[in-house]
Design an enzyme around this catalytic site. Structure first.
Site, short mmCIF file in Angstrom:
data_model
loop_
_atom_site.label_atom_id
_atom_site.label_comp_id
_atom_site.label_asym_id
_atom_site.label_seq_id
_atom_site.Cartn_x
_atom_site.Cartn_y
_atom_site.Cartn_z
N GLU A 299 0.63 -1.11 -0.02
CA GLU A 299 0.15 -0.04 0.11
C GLU A 299 0.93 1.28 0.15
O GLU A 299 0.77 2.03 1.14
CB GLU A 299 -0.85 0.05 1.29
CG GLU A 299 -1.71 -1.07 1.48
CD GLU A 299 -2.53 -1.29 2.86
OE1 GLU A 299 -2.17 -0.34 3.58
OE2 GLU A 299 -3.20 -1.98 3.03
N ARG B 132 2.48 20.08 6.60
CA ARG B 132 3.51 19.33 7.03
C ARG B 132 4.46 19.93 7.95
O ARG B 132 4.82 19.33 9.13
CB ARG B 132 4.18 18.44 5.85
CG ARG B 132 3.03 17.59 4.96
CD ARG B 132 3.95 16.65 4.30
NE ARG B 132 4.67 15.58 5.02
CZ ARG B 132 5.65 15.37 5.20
NH1 ARG B 132 6.59 16.38 4.70
NH2 ARG B 132 6.23 14.27 5.89
N TYR C 146 4.41 18.50 11.69
CA TYR C 146 5.53 17.56 12.01
C TYR C 146 6.78 18.29 11.98
O TYR C 146 7.71 17.34 12.03
CB TYR C 146 5.39 16.41 10.92
CG TYR C 146 4.20 15.78 10.59
CD1 TYR C 146 3.33 14.99 11.41
CD2 TYR C 146 3.70 16.05 9.12
CE1 TYR C 146 2.18 14.47 10.89
CE2 TYR C 146 2.45 15.51 8.71
CZ TYR C 146 1.73 14.67 9.64
OH TYR C 146 0.66 14.17 9.02
N CYS D 25 -2.18 34.00 10.36
CA CYS D 25 -2.09 34.58 11.60
C CYS D 25 -1.57 33.40 12.64
O CYS D 25 -2.45 33.36 13.73
CB CYS D 25 -3.27 35.40 12.16
SG CYS D 25 -3.61 36.54 10.67
N TYR E 218 0.77 14.09 0.58
CA TYR E 218 0.21 14.69 1.91
C TYR E 218 0.53 16.43 2.02
O TYR E 218 0.59 16.84 2.78
CB TYR E 218 1.03 14.33 3.25
CG TYR E 218 0.71 12.59 3.07
CD1 TYR E 218 -0.34 12.04 3.29
CD2 TYR E 218 1.79 11.89 2.99
CE1 TYR E 218 -0.56 10.82 3.41
CE2 TYR E 218 1.89 10.37 3.04
CZ TYR E 218 0.58 9.91 3.25
OH TYR E 218 0.37 8.27 3.11
#
Ligand code: LLP
Length: 415
Positions: free
Chosen positions: A274, A313, A317, A343, A371
């Site tokens: 996958e 991202r 993260y 902001c 992503y």
């Protein structure tokens, strides 16, 4: 950078097209994908697995644009979905239902019905109550649901904690120690047919060893099942292969695939994988224009027209994406934080980057194909970016830039 994105005469190209010409014609922010890069990634996978019965189920969540799904469908891919919405996208894009596996811990009755109606290949069941629900939904439709159990192997994927999924404390899959008894229960259910076993331990893995550790645990369980008279058709070893964003050195697709093949040697099962990120991540770039250069007391800021709503991202993260000027300049470089207009201090695309740029220049945020758009939002009432696919010299708009009017079209003012 891959061979599909490179500088020629100081200009950054995607395939045969200068990215700046796309930014000028279609505006920014916009995502640009290379069809050749998408195709190449898929082919590398397919070639590496050639000797064995297999199905590459592209993880739709990584990038779910219909044109991208269609490229993979035409190459023969199956799909890994996690919602009814993703199933509808796959079907709308020309994907085949009988090549779809359905993962996710929270499948609703309606999603189960939709997937049974479509005739998907397999439900990756993640808990005992989900199995009960699936059995009764299938019964109400007079159908039998094909399943594998997603087993949580308790293996450390050594990746960011938010995207590590194969540890005991994670919400995913059934506990390793309970899998056998849940399989036994499933075997006795009249509207369930056991077809496989599944596991997925996390995303952006840069080493092979956790995949192999997980595969070995899966195989040990397969042996126990077979001893109990439950025979499987396929093994789904999930996705998770990482890509190079900065200086990571993930295994090549061929090496990763070979190590899975080695682990499965002598086993008759069809192999399902996958992959998401590795097929699309380095096939896409986010183009963004510098609106202002601002010299703060301690830092220089390049304020760009892309923001955390377009590419989440970095904010979520603390992820690194290389940021390159679309046109190289001779001037001396300076250090900049590349920030968006939203902001929040968390609204940055990159920090402390050395760039020779000026107001009005356009930048490429690299490795943004996975992503990126699929996690975008409308925060700050920002219409989502346009998406473009380049194929040689041809430029195709695969998603129009959103209009603000579309953003509030479903809202109502009450009396
Ligand atoms: N299969 C399952 C069941 C998954 O949950 C995932 C990703 C994949 C396959 C594909 O994994 P990949 O090959 O793309 O690593 N938003 C995060 C990544 C989240 C991954 C979630 N699951 C990021 O931007 O890094």
């Amino acid at each position: 950078m891959t061979e599909y994105f490179k500088y020629q005469q100081a200009q950054l190209y995607v395939e045969s097209v200068p990215l700046e010409s796309i930014a000028q014609r279609y505006g920014t922010p916009c995502y640009v994908y290379s069809r050749a890069a998408l195709t190449d990634g898929y082919r590398q996978f397919a070639d590496a697995l050639k000797g064995r019965e297999h199905l590459i189920c592209y993880a739709v969540k990584a990038n779910s644009n219909l044109a991208i799904l269609n490229v993979f469908a035409r190459l023969g891919a199956g799909f890994d979905i996690v919602s009814g919405g993703e199933l509808q996208r796959v079907l709308a894009a020309g994907g085949q239902a009988n090549k779809v596996v359905f993962s996710g811990v929270g499948k609703t009755e309606e999603e189960m019905r939709m997937a049974l109606e479509a005739g998907i290949l397999c439900f990756n069941v993640e808990s005992a109550p989900e199995l009960d629900r699936l059995n009764s939904v299938a019964a109400s439709m007079g159908k039998v649901a094909p399943i594998s159990l997603r087993v949580n192997p308790d293996v450390d994927a050594k990746t960011h904690p938010y995207i590590s999924t194969g540890l005991k404390q994670n919400k995913f899959g059934v506990a390793y120690t309970e899998a056998l008894s849940i399989y036994r229960k499933a075997a006795a259910m009249p509207h369930i047919r056991i077809t496989g076993m599944d596991c997925h331990i996390g995303s952006q893995l840069t080493e092979t060893s956790p995949f192999i550790a997980a595969a070995e645990k899966v195989l040990a369980l397969v042996d126990q099942l077979e001893a109990a008279g439950i025979v499987l058709e396929h093994l789904d070893l999930g996705g998770g292969l990482g890509i190079r964003y900065d200086d990571e050195t993930p295994p090549a697709i061929a090496d990763y695939a070979q190590s899975l093949l080695n682990a499965l040697e002598g086993r008759p099962h069809k192999l399902i994988v996958e992959p998401g990120r590795v097929l699309v991540g380095n096939a896409g770039v986010l183009l963004t224009r510098i609106e202002y250069i601002k010299h703060g007391e301690e830092k220089n800021f390049a304020i760009v027209d892309a923001a955390m709503n377009d590419l989440m991202r970095p904010a979520l993260y603390d992820a690194y994406h290389a940021i390159l000027p679309l046109r190289e300049r001779d001037e001396a470089a300076q250090h900049y934080d590349i920030v968006g207009p939203i902001c929040e201090t968390g609204d940055f695309i990159g920090r402390g980057r050395e760039l020779a740029v000026t107001q009005g220049d356009t930048l490429g945020v690299m490795s943004a194909g996975a992503y990126g758009m699929s996690m975008s939002s409308n925060y700050n009432t920002r219409p989502r970016a346009a998406e473009i696919m380049v194929d040689g010299v041809a430029i195709h708009v695969i998603r129009e830039r959103e209009l603000v009017s579309q953003l509030f079209a479903a809202e109502k003012i009450i009396a």
